[in-house]
Design a protein around this motif. Structure first.
Motif, PDB file in Angstrom:
ATOM      1  N   VAL A  97       0.943  -1.079  -0.029  1.00  0.00           N
ATOM      2  CA  VAL A  97      -0.020   0.051  -0.059  1.00  0.00           C
ATOM      3  C   VAL A  97       0.872   1.281   0.023  1.00  0.00           C
ATOM      4  CG1 VAL A  97      -1.636   1.375   1.277  1.00  0.00           C
ATOM      5  CG2 VAL A  97      -1.903  -1.047   1.394  1.00  0.00           C
ATOM      6  N   ALA A  98       0.806   1.899  -1.011  1.00  0.00           N
ATOM      7  CA  ALA A  98       1.815   3.125  -1.307  1.00  0.00           C
ATOM      8  C   ALA A  98       3.198   2.681  -1.111  1.00  0.00           C
ATOM      9  CB  ALA A  98       1.308   4.308  -0.145  1.00  0.00           C
ATOM     10  N   GLY A  99       3.398   1.620  -1.553  1.00  0.00           N
ATOM     11  CA  GLY A  99       4.978   1.566  -1.835  1.00  0.00           C
ATOM     12  C   GLY A  99       5.357   0.530  -0.540  1.00  0.00           C
ATOM     13  N   GLU A 100       4.530   0.244   0.396  1.00  0.00           N
ATOM     14  CA  GLU A 100       5.026  -0.228   1.712  1.00  0.00           C
ATOM     15  C   GLU A 100       3.991  -1.305   1.979  1.00  0.00           C
ATOM     16  OE1 GLU A 100       4.811   2.728   4.836  1.00  0.00           O
ATOM     17  OE2 GLU A 100       6.431   3.894   4.209  1.00  0.00           O
ATOM     18  N   VAL A 101       4.777  -2.346   2.915  1.00  0.00           N
ATOM     19  CA  VAL A 101       4.144  -3.659   3.225  1.00  0.00           C
ATOM     20  C   VAL A 101       3.905  -3.675   4.696  1.00  0.00           C
ATOM     21  CG1 VAL A 101       3.843  -5.932   3.142  1.00  0.00           C
ATOM     22  CG2 VAL A 101       4.589  -5.073   1.135  1.00  0.00           C
ATOM     23  N   GLN A 102       2.855  -3.420   5.412  1.00  0.00           N
ATOM     24  CA  GLN A 102       2.830  -3.314   6.809  1.00  0.00           C
ATOM     25  C   GLN A 102       2.530  -4.768   7.417  1.00  0.00           C
ATOM     26  OE1 GLN A 102       3.711  -1.051   8.461  1.00  0.00           O
ATOM     27  NE2 GLN A 102       4.207   0.500   6.756  1.00  0.00           N
ATOM     28  N   ASP A 103       3.497  -5.625   8.065  1.00  0.00           N
ATOM     29  CA  ASP A 103       3.040  -6.907   8.276  1.00  0.00           C
ATOM     30  C   ASP A 103       3.521  -6.918   9.769  1.00  0.00           C
ATOM     31  OD1 ASP A 103       5.720  -6.711   7.624  1.00  0.00           O
ATOM     32  OD2 ASP A 103       6.055  -8.686   7.182  1.00  0.00           O
ATOM     33  N   GLU A 104       2.714  -6.171  10.526  1.00  0.00           N
ATOM     34  CA  GLU A 104       2.969  -6.452  12.093  1.00  0.00           C
ATOM     35  C   GLU A 104       2.731  -7.522  12.602  1.00  0.00           C
ATOM     36  OE1 GLU A 104       1.859  -3.635  10.522  1.00  0.00           O
ATOM     37  OE2 GLU A 104       2.791  -1.917  11.021  1.00  0.00           O
ATOM     38  N   HIS A 105       1.969  -8.390  12.076  1.00  0.00           N
ATOM     39  CA  HIS A 105       1.466  -9.886  12.457  1.00  0.00           C
ATOM     40  C   HIS A 105       2.785 -10.624  12.575  1.00  0.00           C
ATOM     41  CE1 HIS A 105       0.386  -8.959   8.234  1.00  0.00           C
ATOM     42  NE2 HIS A 105       0.956  -9.993   7.949  1.00  0.00           N
ATOM     43  N   ARG A 106       3.541 -10.523  11.210  1.00  0.00           N
ATOM     44  CA  ARG A 106       4.909 -11.143  11.215  1.00  0.00           C
ATOM     45  C   ARG A 106       5.915 -10.853  12.322  1.00  0.00           C
ATOM     46  NH1 ARG A 106       5.157 -11.062   6.279  1.00  0.00           N
ATOM     47  NH2 ARG A 106       4.435 -13.010   5.585  1.00  0.00           N
ATOM     48  N   ILE A 107       5.999  -9.552  12.476  1.00  0.00           N
ATOM     49  CA  ILE A 107       6.897  -8.747  13.716  1.00  0.00           C
ATOM     50  C   ILE A 107       6.272  -9.742  14.900  1.00  0.00           C
ATOM     51  CG2 ILE A 107       7.462  -7.073  14.715  1.00  0.00           C
ATOM     52  CD1 ILE A 107       7.005  -5.530  12.189  1.00  0.00           C
TER      53      ILE A 107
ATOM     54  N   ALA B 262       9.654  -7.064  -8.950  1.00  0.00           N
ATOM     55  CA  ALA B 262      10.352  -6.022  -7.959  1.00  0.00           C
ATOM     56  C   ALA B 262      10.506  -6.553  -6.496  1.00  0.00           C
ATOM     57  CB  ALA B 262       9.790  -4.829  -7.907  1.00  0.00           C
ATOM     58  N   ARG B 263      11.348  -5.995  -5.937  1.00  0.00           N
ATOM     59  CA  ARG B 263      11.731  -6.381  -4.429  1.00  0.00           C
ATOM     60  C   ARG B 263      11.255  -5.289  -3.504  1.00  0.00           C
ATOM     61  NH1 ARG B 263      13.196 -10.636  -7.470  1.00  0.00           N
ATOM     62  NH2 ARG B 263      14.758 -11.852  -6.879  1.00  0.00           N
ATOM     63  N   THR B 264      10.506  -5.579  -2.344  1.00  0.00           N
ATOM     64  CA  THR B 264       9.986  -4.387  -1.673  1.00  0.00           C
ATOM     65  C   THR B 264      10.155  -5.004  -0.110  1.00  0.00           C
ATOM     66  OG1 THR B 264       8.342  -3.459  -3.037  1.00  0.00           O
ATOM     67  CG2 THR B 264       8.415  -2.787  -0.763  1.00  0.00           C
ATOM     68  N   PRO B 265      11.263  -4.462   0.619  1.00  0.00           N
ATOM     69  CA  PRO B 265      11.310  -5.075   2.269  1.00  0.00           C
ATOM     70  C   PRO B 265       9.916  -4.551   2.765  1.00  0.00           C
ATOM     71  CG  PRO B 265      13.416  -4.092   1.316  1.00  0.00           C
ATOM     72  CD  PRO B 265      12.466  -3.650   0.165  1.00  0.00           C
ATOM     73  N   LYS B 266       9.425  -5.494   3.526  1.00  0.00           N
ATOM     74  CA  LYS B 266       8.243  -5.287   4.292  1.00  0.00           C
ATOM     75  C   LYS B 266       8.741  -4.496   5.727  1.00  0.00           C
ATOM     76  CE  LYS B 266       6.509  -9.503   2.334  1.00  0.00           C
ATOM     77  NZ  LYS B 266       5.684 -10.866   2.656  1.00  0.00           N
ATOM     78  N   ALA B 267       7.589  -4.401   6.323  1.00  0.00           N
ATOM     79  CA  ALA B 267       7.938  -3.778   7.766  1.00  0.00           C
ATOM     80  C   ALA B 267       8.790  -4.572   8.623  1.00  0.00           C
ATOM     81  CB  ALA B 267       6.447  -3.523   8.626  1.00  0.00           C
ATOM     82  N   SER B 268       8.413  -5.981   8.698  1.00  0.00           N
ATOM     83  CA  SER B 268       9.213  -7.064   9.437  1.00  0.00           C
ATOM     84  C   SER B 268      10.755  -6.941   9.056  1.00  0.00           C
ATOM     85  CB  SER B 268       8.642  -8.510   8.950  1.00  0.00           C
ATOM     86  OG  SER B 268       8.642  -8.675   7.782  1.00  0.00           O
ATOM     87  N   TYR B 269      11.086  -6.944   7.633  1.00  0.00           N
ATOM     88  CA  TYR B 269      12.515  -6.639   7.294  1.00  0.00           C
ATOM     89  C   TYR B 269      12.949  -5.469   8.065  1.00  0.00           C
ATOM     90  CZ  TYR B 269      16.470  -5.593   4.592  1.00  0.00           C
ATOM     91  OH  TYR B 269      17.782  -5.267   4.082  1.00  0.00           O
ATOM     92  N   HIS B 270      12.400  -4.348   8.066  1.00  0.00           N
ATOM     93  CA  HIS B 270      12.976  -3.023   8.657  1.00  0.00           C
ATOM     94  C   HIS B 270      12.980  -3.171  10.034  1.00  0.00           C
ATOM     95  CE1 HIS B 270      12.950  -1.065   4.898  1.00  0.00           C
ATOM     96  NE2 HIS B 270      11.719  -0.976   4.743  1.00  0.00           N
TER      97      HIS B 270
END
Length: 441
Positions: free
Chosen positions: A361-371, A424-432
């Motif tokens: 969404v808007a170039g970001e993947v918010q996966d707080e569930h994975r964190i 294309a690769r997009t690091p998710k919130a869990s990566y960060h």
């Protein structure tokens, strides 16, 4: 994430994991056909009949992917080697492009300060060997030994560790009894033989690598904690049978040189002749043990032939694979593995992670569930360490969204989102979040 690198021993290793067929792009570089290509080409086996022909195109993009591993602060990269890429017919003349690819990949890891943690087999059996019976054929141990020697003569001096066969339960039981993985059989005789031959091949590969003077050799086992669905004696017996088939058969064979009686009760009539004579080769000493852990199962009795059990849905929160989230099972297995099987041998959590439906969404993947999932399981790793279990590292599955076998490209386990149209690769919130935890940045 609340936990970070400082919450673990100074020598504790953090890594992430992938597998060859799931990310490389098997159509590239002269790789031979595999039984996964055959399985996917059979209607009804795989979502949309998808295969690993392109996958994530890691074959051409490995430098970019390893940059992501290094930038996140991981210490090691766990990868697998495609048998059919190295030996397109499973035997005979090696593929120079395949050998060169794994040379480049290894050197690229080392250039980035990443420890190479190799796995020899992650399910992509060459079709030419499947035609000869595959894991049902005792000769597969010799074929696997020859493959091991071919690739480790090329790479062995640069490996930190090498595991033989990833998740032998999936190779043998899921592929030959339940039919959910290639070769897609539902045959108890085939399953019994595969259950033994997969460990015989493991033993032969260890023997070959010891002969090359290698150390850092281990086995990787997928484990599911088995709970009875209720308090009945029948449910406890069903859970014990499941535990025996899924967990204790492979651990018992490798670390004790014996199979559990509760499983032999069903498989003994179908085992290959003279299997007992192979146990010394199967159980030769290892340098470490790997545990892949994702979930638990609730078991109940069922009518019908052995093993006469069925899975019952649980009430815990579930991942997109419909697997219950049960971090306590990882703690249980770490303690049980050390106390019953491995003693002081180093243990690694070689896979742990969750699938979800991750849309940018808007170039970001918010996966707080994975964190939350990763942190809950790391907390139980800390508990195991506090209780004296020699856990030496933890690998997140997976670096990239990838080909998830019979589920095609629907189930996303990655720390990095992959657009399977553009790649294309997009690091998710869990990566960060992991990057901050590991590097402080």
């Amino acid at each position: 994430m609340q936990l970070n690198r400082k919450d673990f021993p100074e020598d504790f290793l953090f890594g992430t994991a992938t597998s060859s067929y799931q990310i490389e792009g098997h159509a590239f570089g002269g790789a031979g056909r595999t039984h996964w290509d055959d399985y996917a080409d059979t209607p009804g086996n795989v979502v949309r009949a998808e295969n690993g022909a392109t996958a994530c195109d890691h074959y051409h993009r490995y430098a970019e992917d390893l940059d992501l591993v290094a930038a996140a602060g991981f210490d090691a990269y766990r990868f697998s080697i495609s048998w059919a890429r190295v030996l397109p017919e499973g035997r005979g003349t090696p593929n120079p492009d395949g050998l060169d690819f794994y040379d480049r990949l290894t050197d690229a890891m080392l250039e980035r300060g990443l420890k190479p943690y190799a796995t020899l087999y992650h399910w992509e059996l060459p079709s030419a060997l499947a035609d000869l019976g595959g894991w049902r054929n005792r000769d597969i141990a010799a074929w696997f030994g020859d493959f091991t020697e071919t690739i480790m003569r090329r790479l062995g001096d640069r490996m930190d560790t090498v595991a033989t066969i990833n998740e032998p339960w999936c190779v043998a039981w899921l592929g030959h009894f339940l039919g959910g993985h290639a070769p897609g059989l539902r045959d108890i005789r085939a399953a019994a033989r595969a259950m033994h031959h997969v460990l015989l091949a493991h033993g032969r590969a260890i023997e070959v690598m010891r002969g090359l003077g290698m150390e850092g050799l281990g086995g990787v086992f997928n484990l599911e904690w088995a709970h009875p669905a209720d308090d009945s004696e029948e449910a406890y017996e069903a859970a014990a049978r499941y535990d025996g088939i899924y967990n204790r058969w492979f651990m018992g064979g490798v670390f004790k040189g014996q199979y559990p009686d509760i499983v032999l009760d069903g498989l003994a009539p179908h085992m290959p002749e003279g299997w007992q004579d192979d146990m010394a080769l199967i159980s030769q000493p290892l340098d470490w043990c790997g545990i892949n852990y994702y979930t638990r199962k609730l078991l109940a009795p069922a009518k019908g032939p052995w093993p006469s059990l069925k899975e019952v849905p649980g009430i815990l929160p579930k991942t997109y694979m419909d697997w219950e989230i049960y971090p306590e099972g990882l703690l249980n297995f770490l303690e049980r593995t050390a106390s019953e099987y491995t003693g002081d041998l180093p243990i690694y959590v070689t896979e742990n992670g969750m699938a979800s439906h991750d849309d940018p969404v808007a170039g970001e993947v918010q996966d707080e569930h994975r964190i939350a999932f990763i942190e809950a399981h790391l907390a139980d790793v800390r508990r195991a360490l506090a209780r004296g279990v020699p856990v030496k590292g933890y690998f997140v599955w997976s670096l990239l969204d990838n080909y998830e076998w019979s589920f095609g490209y629907d189930k996303r386990f990655g720390l990095v989102h992959v657009d399977f149209d553009t790649l294309a690769r997009t690091p998710k919130a869990s990566y960060h979040a992991l990057k901050r935890a590991l590097t402080g940045e």
